[in-house]
Design an enzyme around this catalytic site. Structure first.
Site, PDB file in Angstrom:
ATOM      1  N   SER A  15     -22.295  84.075  43.649  1.00  0.00           N
ATOM      2  CA  SER A  15     -23.759  83.997  43.465  1.00  0.00           C
ATOM      3  C   SER A  15     -24.147  84.143  41.990  1.00  0.00           C
ATOM      4  CB  SER A  15     -24.478  85.035  44.338  1.00  0.00           C
ATOM      5  OG  SER A  15     -24.304  86.337  43.843  1.00  0.00           O
ATOM      6  N   ASN A  16     -23.410  84.938  41.231  1.00  0.00           N
ATOM      7  CA  ASN A  16     -23.694  85.001  39.796  1.00  0.00           C
ATOM      8  C   ASN A  16     -23.335  83.683  39.115  1.00  0.00           C
ATOM      9  OD1 ASN A  16     -24.720  87.700  38.711  1.00  0.00           O
ATOM     10  ND2 ASN A  16     -23.151  88.327  40.198  1.00  0.00           N
ATOM     11  N   ARG A  68       1.534  90.275  35.391  1.00  0.00           N
ATOM     12  CA  ARG A  68       0.128  89.945  35.142  1.00  0.00           C
ATOM     13  C   ARG A  68      -0.023  89.003  33.961  1.00  0.00           C
ATOM     14  NH1 ARG A  68      -2.076  95.718  34.486  1.00  0.00           N
ATOM     15  NH2 ARG A  68      -4.047  94.767  33.989  1.00  0.00           N
ATOM     16  N   ARG A  94      -9.710  90.933  39.195  1.00  0.00           N
ATOM     17  CA  ARG A  94      -8.385  91.278  38.673  1.00  0.00           C
ATOM     18  C   ARG A  94      -8.557  92.030  37.357  1.00  0.00           C
ATOM     19  NH1 ARG A  94      -5.325  91.189  42.598  1.00  0.00           N
ATOM     20  NH2 ARG A  94      -3.583  91.447  41.164  1.00  0.00           N
ATOM     21  N   HIS A 112     -21.390  93.904  35.811  1.00  0.00           N
ATOM     22  CA  HIS A 112     -20.913  95.036  36.610  1.00  0.00           C
ATOM     23  C   HIS A 112     -22.082  95.595  37.423  1.00  0.00           C
ATOM     24  CE1 HIS A 112     -18.453  98.443  37.738  1.00  0.00           C
ATOM     25  NE2 HIS A 112     -19.467  99.234  37.442  1.00  0.00           N
ATOM     26  N   ASP A 146     -10.175  98.559  28.049  1.00  0.00           N
ATOM     27  CA  ASP A 146     -10.512  99.589  29.045  1.00  0.00           C
ATOM     28  C   ASP A 146     -11.514  99.017  30.046  1.00  0.00           C
ATOM     29  OD1 ASP A 146      -8.877 101.425  27.921  1.00  0.00           O
ATOM     30  OD2 ASP A 146     -10.464 102.463  26.806  1.00  0.00           O
ATOM     31  N   ASP A 148     -14.489  98.174  32.317  1.00  0.00           N
ATOM     32  CA  ASP A 148     -15.945  98.416  32.367  1.00  0.00           C
ATOM     33  C   ASP A 148     -16.437  99.280  31.206  1.00  0.00           C
ATOM     34  OD1 ASP A 148     -15.964  96.963  34.753  1.00  0.00           O
ATOM     35  OD2 ASP A 148     -15.678  98.751  35.981  1.00  0.00           O
ATOM     36  N   GLU A 177     -28.787  91.266  38.726  1.00  0.00           N
ATOM     37  CA  GLU A 177     -27.619  90.646  38.087  1.00  0.00           C
ATOM     38  C   GLU A 177     -27.933  89.190  37.757  1.00  0.00           C
ATOM     39  OE1 GLU A 177     -23.755  91.165  39.954  1.00  0.00           O
ATOM     40  OE2 GLU A 177     -24.427  92.972  40.952  1.00  0.00           O
TER      41      GLU A 177
END
Ligand code: GAR
Length: 218
Positions: A15-16, A68, A94, A112, A146, A148, A177
């Site tokens: 949706s964003n 990763r 992720r 976020h 780091d 968020d 958002e």
């Protein structure tokens, strides 16, 4: 000035992503959404984007096991092939390594569902209700290694109602958002955001103004 070429990374509903695509349809918007990449083939946002003629790709993280960086190298190849200027994470679930984050330093942003630095991580609405906060909200920030923790570009607050559940609160937060993400991308694409001492400074924003967006209560 040429429009910035934006890739949106998703894992689900999108949706964003849809809000960014809608905003970018305005002729004066300084960015265009040219690529959507998902780590899950069943992400709803992939179908949504391809219906609109936007290039899409799926890089399934599960193919790479615990490696990763190998997963991210493949994403990086896809992004470079499309000459991407700015990466928007929009429900991309992720964690990214310092290697990938470093490739996009100052050019990768994330939305976020909380007023950072409160409630980093998952289950933000449950935790906001458990903490009894009266104001909750959303944040768009630059991505740093780091989680968020990057410089904040835009935030919006929503009031917490007495009878809110995680789902009703999530729905209110999602609405804001969809307002602040296109706004923050516009600011970044216009080159109006610089990071000084770990904080984002926005050119042309009066120092006395309150948050960029404060939706009405109710
Ligand atoms: C959004 O609420 C976004 O803030 C959140 O996932 C949702 C994705 O919805 N992101 C995170 O929790 C990142 N840690 P969408 O797919 O409909 O945009």
């Amino acid at each position: 000035m040429a429009k910035k070429r934006v890739a949106v990374l998703i894992s689900g509903r999108g949706s964003n992503l849809a809000a960014l695509i809608a905003a970018a349809e305005a002729p004066d918007y300084p960015a265009e959404i040219v690529f959507v990449l998902s780590n899950r083939s069943d992400a709803g946002g992939i179908a949504f984007a391809s219906q609109r003629g936007i290039a899409t790709a799926v890089v399934d993280h599960a193919r790479f096991g615990k490696d990763r960086e190998a997963f991210e190298r493949e994403m990086q190849t896809e992004l470079e092939r499309r000459q991407i200027d700015i990466v928007c994470l929009a429900g991309f679930m992720r964690l990214l390594t310092p290697w990938f984050v470093g490739r996009w330093d100052g050019r990768m942003i994330n939305v976020h569902p909380a007023l950072l630095p409160a409630f980093k991580g998952l289950d933000t609405h449950e935790r906001a209700l458990a903490a009894g906060v009266k104001i909750h909200g959303a944040t768009v920030h630059f991505v740093v290694p780091d989680m968020d923790a990057g410089p904040i570009i835009a935030q919006a607050a929503v009031p917490v109602a007495e009878d809110d559940t995680p789902d009703t609160l999530a729905a209110q937060v999602l609405k804001v958002e969809h307002i602040i993400y296109p706004l923050a991308l516009r600011l970044v694409a216009e080159g109006r955001v610089t990071v000084v001492d770990g904080r984002a400074r926005i050119a042309g924003r009066a120092s006395s103004t309150s948050p960029l967006v404060v939706p009405e209560a109710g």
